[in-house]
Scaffold this motif. Structure first.
Motif: not given
Length: 170
Positions: A127-140, A142-145, A157-162
């Motif tokens: 409980a209370s742990s802080v987790i960082n999530l980062t999505a890396f879309p394949n922009i090469d 033509g994909y985006y987050f 809508t950010s690809n980086v969240i905590t």
């Protein structure tokens, strides 16, 4: 000689609320004679709670048994003992189709999980742990987050969240 046993229960730092567990004391008496053996057990935990360790004063009554549940103590003094419980919540994260994302990173303290192409991470965090999530879309390709989706997902809508583990997340 007669001795008293004082018991309590608490949660690890960062826990949300009081432990949802029971402490069984056997035998349970007001006073104990010198040398009496007492069994203590944390049981019937709910809501992500579980036993973590014991803390005692004087602490020589639990030498090398801090993480054992149940524990047997021998009364040779007045003893104060505390059952310390931990609270964990589950984080369930799935990475989308492989062609749209290169990877999804889940970082906690010194541990990083990398999901590549359809994979799922289902882990428990304190409980209370802080987790960082980062999505890396394949922009090469033509994909985006676009956004995060799911029960208890942040409105971002950010690809980086905590996120803070204050309940189960998926």
């Amino acid at each position: 000689n007669f001795y008293t046993l004082t018991t309590s229960m608490s949660g690890l730092d960062g826990s949300i609320g009081e432990p949802n567990c029971e402490l069984d004391i056997s035998p349970e008496n007001e006073f104990y004679t010198d040398g009496a053996q007492i069994s203590l057990e944390v049981e019937n935990c709910n809501g992500g709670w579980s036993f973590d360790h014991w803390e005692a004063d004087p602490d020589d009554n639990i030498d090398d048994q801090e993480e054992i549940n149940p524990i047997t103590i021998i009364m040779n003094d007045d003893i104060e003992i505390e059952a310390v419980c931990k609270q964990e919540f589950s984080l369930n994260v799935s990475s989308p189709i492989a062609e749209a994302f290169d990877s999804l990173s889940i970082a906690f303290n010194d541990t990083t999980y990398i999901l590549v192409g359809p994979e799922t991470l289902d882990e428990n965090f304190l409980a209370s742990s802080v987790i960082n999530l980062t999505a890396f879309p394949n922009i090469d390709n033509g994909y985006y987050f676009e956004y995060w989706q799911g029960n208890n997902s942040p409105d971002s809508t950010s690809n980086v969240i905590t996120i803070t583990m204050d309940g189960d997340k998926d």
